[in-house]
Design a protein around this motif. Structure first.
Motif, mmCIF file in Angstrom:
data_model
loop_
_atom_site.group_PDB
_atom_site.id
_atom_site.type_symbol
_atom_site.label_atom_id
_atom_site.label_comp_id
_atom_site.label_asym_id
_atom_site.label_seq_id
_atom_site.Cartn_x
_atom_site.Cartn_y
_atom_site.Cartn_z
ATOM 1 N N ALA A 271 1.908 12.444 8.228
ATOM 2 C CA ALA A 271 2.863 12.702 7.149
ATOM 3 C C ALA A 271 4.274 12.879 7.678
ATOM 4 O O ALA A 271 5.247 12.458 7.036
ATOM 5 C CB ALA A 271 2.418 13.933 6.357
ATOM 6 N N ALA A 272 4.417 13.495 8.855
ATOM 7 C CA ALA A 272 5.752 13.702 9.418
ATOM 8 C C ALA A 272 6.416 12.371 9.755
ATOM 9 O O ALA A 272 7.616 12.171 9.490
ATOM 10 C CB ALA A 272 5.658 14.580 10.668
ATOM 11 N N ALA A 273 5.646 11.438 10.330
ATOM 12 C CA ALA A 273 6.196 10.124 10.660
ATOM 13 C C ALA A 273 6.599 9.373 9.401
ATOM 14 O O ALA A 273 7.661 8.730 9.348
ATOM 15 C CB ALA A 273 5.181 9.319 11.459
ATOM 16 N N LEU A 274 5.758 9.473 8.370
ATOM 17 C CA LEU A 274 6.071 8.778 7.128
ATOM 18 C C LEU A 274 7.276 9.412 6.433
ATOM 19 O O LEU A 274 8.112 8.714 5.857
ATOM 20 C CB LEU A 274 4.840 8.795 6.210
ATOM 21 N N ALA A 275 7.375 10.739 6.495
ATOM 22 C CA ALA A 275 8.535 11.424 5.922
ATOM 23 C C ALA A 275 9.818 10.964 6.608
ATOM 24 O O ALA A 275 10.861 10.791 5.957
ATOM 25 C CB ALA A 275 8.364 12.929 6.056
ATOM 26 N N ASP A 276 9.746 10.726 7.910
ATOM 27 C CA ASP A 276 10.905 10.230 8.635
ATOM 28 C C ASP A 276 11.254 8.811 8.190
ATOM 29 O O ASP A 276 12.427 8.484 7.961
ATOM 30 C CB ASP A 276 10.612 10.259 10.143
ATOM 31 N N GLU B 114 1.673 12.860 2.036
ATOM 32 C CA GLU B 114 0.415 13.045 2.750
ATOM 33 C C GLU B 114 -0.614 12.016 2.314
ATOM 34 O O GLU B 114 -1.355 11.460 3.136
ATOM 35 C CB GLU B 114 -0.119 14.458 2.517
ATOM 36 N N GLY B 115 -0.670 11.734 1.014
ATOM 37 C CA GLY B 115 -1.614 10.738 0.513
ATOM 38 C C GLY B 115 -1.327 9.351 1.043
ATOM 39 O O GLY B 115 -2.237 8.591 1.369
ATOM 40 N N ARG B 116 -0.049 9.009 1.149
ATOM 41 C CA ARG B 116 0.328 7.701 1.692
ATOM 42 C C ARG B 116 -0.085 7.594 3.157
ATOM 43 O O ARG B 116 -0.600 6.562 3.603
ATOM 44 C CB ARG B 116 1.837 7.495 1.570
ATOM 45 N N ALA B 117 0.174 8.662 3.912
ATOM 46 C CA ALA B 117 -0.189 8.646 5.334
ATOM 47 C C ALA B 117 -1.700 8.521 5.499
ATOM 48 O O ALA B 117 -2.187 7.777 6.370
ATOM 49 C CB ALA B 117 0.321 9.911 6.019
ATOM 50 N N ALA B 118 -2.459 9.226 4.655
ATOM 51 C CA ALA B 118 -3.925 9.144 4.730
ATOM 52 C C ALA B 118 -4.407 7.733 4.414
ATOM 53 O O ALA B 118 -5.345 7.223 5.041
ATOM 54 C CB ALA B 118 -4.553 10.149 3.772
ATOM 55 N N LEU B 119 -3.749 7.073 3.447
ATOM 56 C CA LEU B 119 -4.125 5.699 3.105
ATOM 57 C C LEU B 119 -3.861 4.757 4.275
ATOM 58 O O LEU B 119 -4.668 3.875 4.582
ATOM 59 C CB LEU B 119 -3.350 5.245 1.866
ATOM 60 N N LEU C 127 0.816 -1.216 0.000
ATOM 61 C CA LEU C 127 0.000 0.000 0.000
ATOM 62 C C LEU C 127 0.850 1.266 0.000
ATOM 63 O O LEU C 127 0.377 2.327 -0.407
ATOM 64 C CB LEU C 127 -0.941 0.007 1.209
ATOM 65 N N LEU C 128 2.094 1.164 0.411
ATOM 66 C CA LEU C 128 2.989 2.322 0.386
ATOM 67 C C LEU C 128 3.765 2.417 -0.928
ATOM 68 O O LEU C 128 4.601 3.299 -1.092
ATOM 69 C CB LEU C 128 3.977 2.251 1.557
ATOM 70 N N ASP C 129 3.464 1.547 -1.873
ATOM 71 C CA ASP C 129 4.242 1.467 -3.112
ATOM 72 C C ASP C 129 3.642 2.300 -4.238
ATOM 73 O O ASP C 129 3.471 1.828 -5.345
ATOM 74 C CB ASP C 129 4.376 0.009 -3.553
ATOM 75 N N GLY D 37 -1.641 6.921 -6.935
ATOM 76 C CA GLY D 37 -0.718 5.843 -6.633
ATOM 77 C C GLY D 37 -1.373 4.515 -6.355
ATOM 78 O O GLY D 37 -0.689 3.507 -6.246
ATOM 79 N N THR D 38 -2.693 4.473 -6.232
ATOM 80 C CA THR D 38 -3.349 3.200 -5.942
ATOM 81 C C THR D 38 -3.709 2.453 -7.220
ATOM 82 O O THR D 38 -4.182 1.328 -7.152
ATOM 83 C CB THR D 38 -4.630 3.419 -5.108
#
Length: 421
Positions: free
Chosen positions: A167-172, A186-191, A108-110, A418-419
């Motif tokens: 989004a901040a956690a995912l950016a890290d 942001e879209g990945r974090a929302a997913l 899902l993050l791909d 991206g989905t």
């Protein structure tokens, strides 16, 4: 079953994907499309390219599935063994759940990473880009417990952790900074948060903690044992055979509501399903063509975690080829799918456009036509479609794109979340 329920089930059946894509292909063959013609004389060259690349990549012809687990092998590192060492001592069922957890979040993050992003893996010293980089970044985050709310059990995914993932956690996790931009953080974090909501909303499947790995229990009819620690002995799965189409059906039932495409069929979220006047069909679902690209990619990626746990996957070729920009791009670049408008790539396309829907439908149908041609060239009559994709067509799409355009960009840009691609 109501007419609506029956129609939704029809749209979640991979046989419907093939039937509707075949109807659109017949529409193009009949010269009725304003967007495309087909040149099947070019299929031989495409089959030869796929076969040659497959032999070069897998000289022994032991071709694995097209799966997220291939990205975990990036740079020649055996990360599966590394995960195995972390899970040593657990039951077969607990190990399967953990592998499914990793697979689900990683797939899902791909989404597309963009051309400028890299992940620097401290453990190997490698810098990895695109899908391989995203896969390894998600693998490292999984081992670090970034998707678990239980510090004592880091190698899992649960709803509480996903719901807190911003989004901040995912950016890290993905090492995003000014000089290393990643598309769609942001879209990945929302997913991920929508996934957490879906897991929490289905405790009967995913238990009170909302762990996606309990798909294993649901599909093998293994009873939940939430009160047992994961090191305690548990019985082996009761059903040692699972149909590939059943894996897809469970994924679609559980997660169709999380896709940001927002596709609704009479108010029911259906995900990667689109209207087209040539789609055919009967009843309420007529005129709609399902693709379920990301869900099928996820299903393909889950095959190995099930098999490693001793479950035999049957009916593998019920699933279809994946209609995305590498397989579809191969057919465009090779001149099999011929756009009527020579300036087709002048602007980005939306997934909802008939042009894109037809291109994707043709891709599904033509991959089925290519499969026996590739099998004949490799003398592997039983080669599953999932292995041809890996050998294969996806790699050939990347190869031909690199020959034709700087950076290997696909032949057409899609404005996608991206989905789909």
């Amino acid at each position: 079953m109501s007419e609506l329920d029956a129609a939704v089930r029809t749209l979640r059946d991979p046989a419907t994907i093939r039937a509707r894509c075949a109807a659109i292909t017949a529409f193009v063959d009949a010269g009725r499309s304003g967007h495309f013609t087909l040149d099947r004389t070019k299929l031989d060259a495409v089959a030869e390219r796929i076969a040659a690349l497959t032999r070069a990549r897998f000289p022994d012809l032991k071709i694995p599935y097209h799966s997220r687990w291939r990205h975990f092998e990036a740079g020649g590192v055996d990360r599966k063994a590394e995960l195995g060492a972390r899970l040593a001592g657990r039951t077969q069922v607990a190990i399967a759940r953990s592998r499914i957890d990793l697979t689900l979040v990683s797939v899902l993050l791909d989404a597309g990473a963009g051309p400028d992003w890299r992940f620097h893996e401290a453990e190997s010293g490698q810098a990895l880009a695109r899908s391989e980089g995203l896969g390894v970044a998600s693998f490292r985050a999984f081992l670090a417990g970034r998707f678990s709310s239980d510090a004592g059990d880091p190698c899992r995914v649960d709803a509480a952790a996903l719901l807190k993932l911003d989004a901040a956690a995912l950016a890290d996790i993905f090492q995003v900074r000014a000089g290393n931009p990643l598309v769609g953080v942001e879209g990945r974090a929302a997913l991920m948060r929508r996934l957490g909501e879906a897991l929490r909303a289905q405790p009967q499947t995913f238990t009170a903690i909302g762990q996606p790995g309990h798909l294993f229990d649901a599909l093998t009819h293994h009873p939940h044992a939430p009160r047992l620690h994961h090191h305690h002995p548990q019985p082996a799965p009761l059903h040692h055979h699972v149909q590939a189409a059943r894996i897809l059906a469970v994924l679609l039932d559980a997660f169709s509501a999380i896709w940001p495409s927002g596709q609704l069929f009479h108010g029911v979220p259906v995900g990667d399903v689109w209207p087209h006047p040539a789609a055919g069909g009967e009843g309420a679902s007529a005129g709609w063509v399902p693709f379920h690209k990301l869900s099928q990619w996820l299903a393909y990626s889950l095959l190995e975690p099930f098999e490693w746990a001793g479950v035999k996957i049957e009916g593998l070729d019920a699933l279809t080829g994946l209609p995305e920009y590498r397989n579809g791009g191969l057919l465009l670049d090779a001149g099999v799918i011929v756009p009527r408008d020579a300036a087709f790539a002048a602007r980005p396309r939306l997934p909802s456009e008939p042009w894109v829907i037809e291109w994707r439908a043709l891709t599904v149908a033509l991959l089925d036509e290519l499969a026996p041609m590739v099998r004949a060239r490799l003398a592997t009559p039983e080669l599953p479609l999932a292995c041809m994709l890996e050998g294969g067509s996806w790699a050939a799409g990347r190869q031909i794109a690199a020959e034709r355009r700087p950076g290997g960009a696909p032949p057409v840009a899609i404005e996608s979340d991206g989905t789909l691609f």
